[in-house]
Motif scaffolding. Structure first.
Motif, short mmCIF file in Angstrom:
data_model
loop_
_atom_site.label_atom_id
_atom_site.label_comp_id
_atom_site.label_asym_id
_atom_site.label_seq_id
_atom_site.Cartn_x
_atom_site.Cartn_y
_atom_site.Cartn_z
N ARG A 242 0.72 -1.40 0.03
CA ARG A 242 0.15 0.00 0.13
C ARG A 242 0.72 1.27 -0.06
NH1 ARG A 242 -3.40 -2.98 4.01
NH2 ARG A 242 -5.37 -3.63 2.98
N GLU A 243 2.12 1.14 0.68
CA GLU A 243 2.80 2.11 0.88
C GLU A 243 3.77 2.29 -0.40
OE1 GLU A 243 4.81 1.94 4.43
OE2 GLU A 243 2.82 2.54 5.75
N GLN A 244 3.53 1.35 -1.41
CA GLN A 244 4.54 1.23 -2.53
C GLN A 244 5.96 1.37 -2.29
OE1 GLN A 244 3.53 4.69 -5.23
NE2 GLN A 244 1.61 3.97 -5.44
N ARG A 245 6.34 0.32 -1.05
CA ARG A 245 7.46 0.02 -0.82
C ARG A 245 8.04 -1.29 -0.92
NH1 ARG A 245 8.86 1.05 4.45
NH2 ARG A 245 6.87 0.97 5.30
N TRP A 246 7.24 -1.95 -1.74
CA TRP A 246 7.56 -3.40 -2.08
C TRP A 246 7.85 -3.64 -3.20
CZ3 TRP A 246 7.79 -7.78 1.07
CH2 TRP A 246 8.05 -8.91 0.30
N PRO A 247 9.01 -4.33 -3.31
CA PRO A 247 9.82 -5.31 -2.41
C PRO A 247 10.62 -4.43 -1.68
CG PRO A 247 10.62 -5.73 -4.64
CD PRO A 247 9.42 -4.74 -4.80
N PRO A 248 11.15 -4.90 -0.37
CA PRO A 248 12.15 -3.93 0.02
C PRO A 248 13.53 -4.45 -0.59
CG PRO A 248 10.90 -5.17 1.52
CD PRO A 248 10.62 -5.57 0.54
N PRO A 249 14.46 -3.68 -0.78
CA PRO A 249 15.73 -3.98 -1.48
C PRO A 249 16.39 -5.28 -1.04
CG PRO A 249 15.77 -1.55 -0.99
CD PRO A 249 14.61 -2.04 -0.11
N ALA A 250 16.35 -5.49 0.28
CA ALA A 250 16.99 -6.73 0.79
C ALA A 250 16.29 -8.11 0.35
CB ALA A 250 16.77 -6.73 2.35
N LEU A 251 15.02 -7.97 0.10
CA LEU A 251 14.30 -9.20 -0.37
C LEU A 251 14.29 -9.19 -2.04
CD1 LEU A 251 11.16 -9.62 1.72
CD2 LEU A 251 13.21 -11.02 1.69
N ALA A 252 14.29 -7.97 -2.47
CA ALA A 252 14.27 -7.82 -4.07
C ALA A 252 15.79 -8.51 -4.52
CB ALA A 252 14.55 -6.51 -4.35
N ARG A 253 16.77 -8.57 -3.49
CA ARG A 253 18.01 -9.24 -4.12
C ARG A 253 17.80 -10.56 -4.04
NH1 ARG A 253 20.59 -5.07 -1.01
NH2 ARG A 253 20.46 -6.14 0.92
N HIS A 254 16.89 -11.10 -3.29
CA HIS A 254 16.69 -12.74 -3.32
C HIS A 254 15.48 -13.00 -4.12
CE1 HIS A 254 19.89 -13.38 -0.33
NE2 HIS A 254 19.58 -12.02 0.07
N GLY A 255 15.15 -12.17 -4.98
CA GLY A 255 13.93 -12.59 -6.00
C GLY A 255 12.49 -12.02 -5.69
N ALA A 256 12.38 -11.22 -4.59
CA ALA A 256 11.08 -10.42 -4.57
C ALA A 256 10.76 -9.63 -5.61
CB ALA A 256 10.99 -9.95 -3.10
N THR A 257 9.52 -9.75 -6.27
CA THR A 257 9.21 -8.92 -7.23
C THR A 257 7.98 -8.00 -7.09
OG1 THR A 257 8.09 -10.73 -8.17
CG2 THR A 257 10.41 -10.38 -8.97
N ALA A 258 7.55 -7.10 -7.86
CA ALA A 258 6.47 -6.29 -7.79
C ALA A 258 5.29 -7.54 -7.74
CB ALA A 258 6.06 -5.30 -8.79
N PRO A 259 4.33 -7.19 -7.02
CA PRO A 259 3.05 -7.98 -6.78
C PRO A 259 2.16 -8.05 -8.17
CG PRO A 259 2.61 -6.14 -5.51
CD PRO A 259 4.11 -6.09 -5.97
N PRO A 260 1.65 -9.01 -8.48
CA PRO A 260 0.55 -8.97 -9.47
C PRO A 260 -0.61 -8.02 -9.30
CG PRO A 260 0.78 -11.23 -8.64
CD PRO A 260 1.44 -10.36 -7.69
N ALA A 261 -1.07 -7.42 -10.60
CA ALA A 261 -2.03 -6.34 -10.40
C ALA A 261 -3.21 -6.75 -9.76
CB ALA A 261 -2.28 -5.97 -11.86
N ALA A 262 -3.56 -8.05 -9.72
CA ALA A 262 -4.86 -8.46 -9.08
C ALA A 262 -4.52 -8.40 -7.78
CB ALA A 262 -5.09 -9.96 -9.46
N VAL A 263 -3.37 -8.57 -6.91
CA VAL A 263 -2.88 -8.65 -5.70
C VAL A 263 -3.03 -7.02 -5.24
CG1 VAL A 263 -1.44 -8.96 -3.75
CG2 VAL A 263 -1.84 -10.88 -5.36
#
Length: 272
Positions: A242-263
């Protein structure tokens, strides 16, 4: 296992009386009758129960096509006969025979269908989803087979949920292990802000020692990557989205990506 009600199926199949006759012959295991009927009119091989359109629904047990009936009856001879006569291996309802084989843990039937050209990842209206069924029915062997035949790991339902999250939700950790080994992303956000990695990290009482052993292997695997641990809970993930802060950099480095539009749409619209 898919349970079909012969009486309800015969009430609803396509192709009129001839459709009822050939479906009844499949239920009876009468290969000779099926050959005679299909030989007279090959269109009868498409006989099936038409899926209901939302908000309508069919009663339990009223579903399927000829191949699905054969699979549900564990009738390998009938399955082979129908395929030899020219029944489409994907079924009259896309993927339903393969899905029934997976649901029934009938790997031999699944292999027969795939060998004849059934898609491991069927598409189209009302298409079944065999890999999701493997996840929900805790069948790692079926999951391996489907992945080897091209089932997509990144396929999502309208809520943004994929097979890996399904496996974790159903405590099918052996299937989750198969999916992650094949490349599924444990940091992919699903419905409600759920992360597969979070579910894997929960020390729940699982259905068997084998499932718990798989969960422990997965935890060790994820921790070895150096990703932050424990993973964020759904409430934290939702806040970050909601705060448009996902994914955090630490998790992005391990594969976390932007959530699907439906989510995103669901979380933005939902009350905080």
């Amino acid at each position: 296992m898919m349970k079909l009600d012969e009486r309800l199926v015969l009430q609803a199949v396509t192709n009129g009386q001839s459709g009822r006759d050939i479906a009844a012959a499949v239920f009876a295991g009468d290969v000779a009758a099926v050959r005679r009927l299909a030989g007279g009119d090959a269109r009868l091989l498409t006989t099936h129960v038409p899926p209901a359109r939302y908000p309508d629904f069919r009663p339990d047990g009223q579903a399927g096509d000829l191949l699905t009936i054969a699979v549900a009856r564990c009738d390998g001879a009938m399955l082979d006969a129908l395929l030899a006569l020219g029944a489409a291996p994907d079924g009259a309802v896309p993927g339903l025979p393969l899905d029934a084989a997976v649901a029934g843990h009938d790997l031999a039937a699944a292999e027969r269908l795939l060998a004849k050209g059934a898609s491991a990842d069927p598409a189209g209206e009302h298409a079944a989803w065999p890999l999701r069924t493997a996840a929900r029915s805790a069948d790692p062997a079926a999951a391996r087979l489907l992945i080897a035949r091209g089932a997509r790991l990144d396929r999502l339902d309208p809520t943004g949920t994929g097979p890996l999250q399904d496996a974790v939700d159903m405590d099918s950790m052996r299937v989750a292990e198969v999916l992650i080994e094949a490349g599924a992303n444990p940091w992919a956000v699903g419905a409600g802000g759920a992360l597969p990695a979070f579910g894997i990290g929960q020390p729940l009482r699982l259905s068997s020692p084998a499932e718990e052993a798989a969960r422990e292997r997965l935890v060790a695997r994820l921790r070895r990557t150096g990703a932050p641990w424990p993973p964020p809970a759904p409430a934290e993930v939702k806040t970050l989205i909601r705060e448009q802060r996902w994914p955090p950099p630490a998790l992005a480095r391990h594969g976390a990506t932007a959530p699907p539009a439906a989510v995103v749409a669901t979380l933005v619209a939902a009350p905080r």
